[in-house]
Design a protein around this motif. Structure first.
Motif, short mmCIF file in Angstrom:
data_model
loop_
_atom_site.label_atom_id
_atom_site.label_comp_id
_atom_site.label_asym_id
_atom_site.label_seq_id
_atom_site.Cartn_x
_atom_site.Cartn_y
_atom_site.Cartn_z
N GLU A 1 -7.09 1.38 -4.36
CA GLU A 1 -6.87 0.35 -4.82
C GLU A 1 -7.51 -1.03 -4.22
O GLU A 1 -8.02 -1.82 -4.57
N LEU B 1 -3.03 3.53 -2.96
CA LEU B 1 -3.14 1.91 -2.62
C LEU B 1 -4.74 1.82 -1.85
O LEU B 1 -4.74 0.64 -1.74
N THR C 1 -0.31 -4.01 2.42
CA THR C 1 -0.09 -3.20 1.01
C THR C 1 0.11 -1.80 1.58
O THR C 1 -0.03 -1.26 2.59
N HIS D 1 3.27 -3.80 -2.80
CA HIS D 1 2.74 -2.50 -2.93
C HIS D 1 1.78 -2.36 -3.81
O HIS D 1 0.72 -1.38 -3.88
N GLY D 2 1.40 -3.31 -4.57
CA GLY D 2 0.20 -3.39 -5.53
C GLY D 2 -0.75 -4.57 -4.97
O GLY D 2 -0.38 -5.36 -4.25
N ASP E 1 -4.26 -5.14 -6.90
CA ASP E 1 -5.23 -5.54 -7.74
C ASP E 1 -5.16 -6.69 -8.52
O ASP E 1 -6.04 -7.01 -9.50
N GLU F 1 2.70 -10.41 -13.33
CA GLU F 1 1.58 -10.63 -12.25
C GLU F 1 1.03 -12.02 -12.38
O GLU F 1 0.96 -12.52 -11.42
#
Length: 172
Positions: free
Chosen positions: A131, A128, A9, A79-80, A82, A58
């Motif tokens: 995160e 990130l 990520t 890139h995410g 969570d 998601e």
């Protein structure tokens, strides 16, 4: 044989895809780019006018990946992080690049000024990384520099060593 799942990520442009594809070809693990997966399966929930991009669904992404993730041996690039179930990953690598390097990479991609600025700020404030720390156990989360070709080579070697050790530790 059990194989680990790895999450790559970091801010767009830090080199996740380059690292992920190269790692997959050298380790035999399967590489999944969540952006590509979403495009192919149209796993979207509308369109963001401001950022000129589709909005990721998601829940559908998680449903789509569930079986492969439970089998193991998957490198996921996004890139995410969570919204992925914590149980999916054995290790998380957050790639990071210097702002000047990142700026050039994103400019080449044709990012508009707003998108450029926000991604650079995202990197400056380590959004990130934060995160990832909030989503996974701290000892699972590792930062990797991703500025020059030598970094790529070092990162690949470091992760290959980790995979090898993980397999040793988990084979009965």
């Amino acid at each position: 044989m059990l194989l680990p799942n790895i999450l790559l990520t970091g801010t767009p442009g830090v080199g996740k895809t380059t690292l992920g594809k190269e790692l997959a070809s050298r380790s035999g693990l399967k590489y999944i780019n969540v952006g590509d997966l979403a495009r192919e399966g149209q796993l979207y929930d509308g369109y963001d006018e401001e950022y000129e991009c589709p909005i990721l669904d998601e829940d559908r992404v998680v449903d789509e990946l569930e079986n492969q993730m439970s089998e193991g041996g998957v490198i996921v690039d996004y890139h995410g992080c969570d919204f992925f179930p914590e149980r999916w990953f054995h290790i998380v690598f957050v790639l990071q690049a210097d702002n000047s390097v990142l700026y050039k990479r994103l400019e080449i991609r044709g990012y508009n000024e707003k998108k450029l600025k926000e991604n650079i700020q995202c990197e400056i404030f380590q959004v990130l990384y934060e995160e990832a720390l909030a989503s996974y156990k701290e000892e699972m989360v590792h930062q990797l520099p991703s500025n020059k070709p030598e970094d790529l080579e070092d990162n690949i070697n470091q992760i290959l060593k980790w995979i090898e050790q993980w397999i040793k530790d988990h084979s009965s």
